[in-house]
Design an enzyme around this catalytic site. Structure first.
Site, short mmCIF file in Angstrom:
data_model
loop_
_atom_site.label_atom_id
_atom_site.label_comp_id
_atom_site.label_asym_id
_atom_site.label_seq_id
_atom_site.Cartn_x
_atom_site.Cartn_y
_atom_site.Cartn_z
N ILE A 215 26.61 28.22 25.76
CA ILE A 215 26.50 28.86 27.07
C ILE A 215 26.97 27.85 28.11
O ILE A 215 26.57 26.68 28.09
CB ILE A 215 25.04 29.29 27.34
N ALA B 51 50.42 25.25 33.34
CA ALA B 51 51.32 26.32 33.79
C ALA B 51 52.78 26.03 33.49
O ALA B 51 53.62 26.94 33.49
CB ALA B 51 51.13 26.54 35.29
N ASP C 196 41.92 27.45 25.48
CA ASP C 196 41.34 28.23 24.38
C ASP C 196 42.08 29.56 24.22
O ASP C 196 42.32 30.02 23.10
CB ASP C 196 39.85 28.50 24.65
O1 RIB Z 1 37.51 24.90 26.89
C1 RIB Z 1 36.52 25.33 27.77
C2 RIB Z 1 35.18 25.23 27.15
O2 RIB Z 1 34.89 23.86 26.92
C3 RIB Z 1 34.06 25.72 28.01
O3 RIB Z 1 33.81 27.11 27.86
C4 RIB Z 1 32.89 24.86 27.58
O4 RIB Z 1 31.99 25.56 26.78
C5 RIB Z 1 33.51 23.68 26.86
O5 RIB Z 1 33.14 23.64 25.56
#
Ligand code: RIB
Length: 287
Positions: free
Chosen positions: A12, A212, A240
């Protein structure tokens, strides 16, 4: 089509927006606070599952309210959670994020994510098949990464490793993974400022993301696949999103340049909302 198995952290995020960054010993007033699902593993799983129907997550949460929220969020986002563990008497992971000057600073407390051990993960991999793509990051124990990579090599599964946050990586692991996706600063730490040389040494494997600007890899010569510009609200989770989308494009057998372009586009969408997952795109938006 094969499966995407994300092995990683689920946490979280506790996010503070501020116009002033405190110095040591100083207290300042922030602008806003919110909590939202995060963790690099869960973010990558959600990014992939909004684009594809074959995404599993292997990870762990604590036996607390945060754990319940993390699991229901994954499910709501089309991620299969059959292989997620709940660790008794342990807290779920948290990430403490400060948003300042259009960028983020993050401190991660792994908690249950430290229980994503080889003993828990490897037996679950027998439910998957040759050709499947395993996606991992660096918010779970290093031994897990090393053992999963060996398992994957022995079972003809493919591995994408997003080495974030930076920590030392065994040369053997670099050799064995199919794709390695650091950002610019991670790539400089990993390859001691010899990134151009590393790109050449690992053609079509080392893909360095540059925000970017886009992402680069080597194939005959260095290729820059240009990024897309969108209005930036929050860059948390953009990397991510890139990784989750890249795994989707690769499981669909898109050629690498096209796959990186697809991932760049997904990442551009993701910066347009507050929080890591809120603006991750769905398939119809990208198409
Ligand atoms: O890459 C972003 C993420 O890194 C965040 O959501 C946080 O949880 C960290 O782990």
């Amino acid at each position: 089509m094969g499966n995407i198995i994300v092995i990683g952290s689920a946490s979280i995020d506790l996010v503070v927006e501020t116009d002033i960054l405190p110095n040591t010993g100083e207290t300042v007033m922030g602008k806003s606070f919110f909590t939202t699902p995060g963790g690099k593993g869960a973010n990558q799983a959600v990014a992939a599952a909004r684009l594809s129907n074959n995404v599993y997550m292997i990870g762990a949460v604590g036996d607390d309210d945060n754990g319940t929220q993390i699991l229901s969020n994954l499910e709501k986002n089309n991620v299969n959670i059959d292989y997620m563990d709940k660790i008794e008497s342990e807290a779920s992971g948290t990430a403490h994020i400060t948003l300042f000057d259009d960028d983020n600073r993050i401190i991660v407390v792994p908690a249950a994510n430290d229980y994503v051990t080889p003993e828990k993960v490897i037996p679950k991999l027998k439910y998957f098949e040759a050709g499947d793509i395993i996606l991992m990051q660096h918010e779970i124990p290093k031994e897990t990464i090393n053992e999963v990579v060996d398992f994957a090599v022995n079972h003809d599964m493919r591995v994408m490793l997003n080495p974030a946050p930076y920590r030392r990586l065994d040369q053997e692991v670099i050799e064995k993974v199919n794709w390695l996706t650091p950002n610019e600063s991670e790539s400089e730490l990993l390859f001691k400022n010899e990134v151009d040389r590393a790109l050449m040494a690992y053609p079509r494997k080392l893909i360095v993301t540059k925000g970017a600007t886009g992402a680069v890899f080597y194939s005959d010569s260095q290729q820059l696949v240009k990024g897309y510009k969108k209005e930036v609200i929050d860059t948390t989770g953009a990397g991510d999103t890139f990784n989750g989308a890249l795994a989707v494009a690769l499981i669909e057998n898109k050629p690498l340049e096209e796959a990186v372009n697809f991932a760049n586009l997904a990442a551009a969408f993701s910066v347009t909302g507050l929080g890591a997952q809120s603006a991750m795109p769905y398939r119809k938006e990208l198409d």
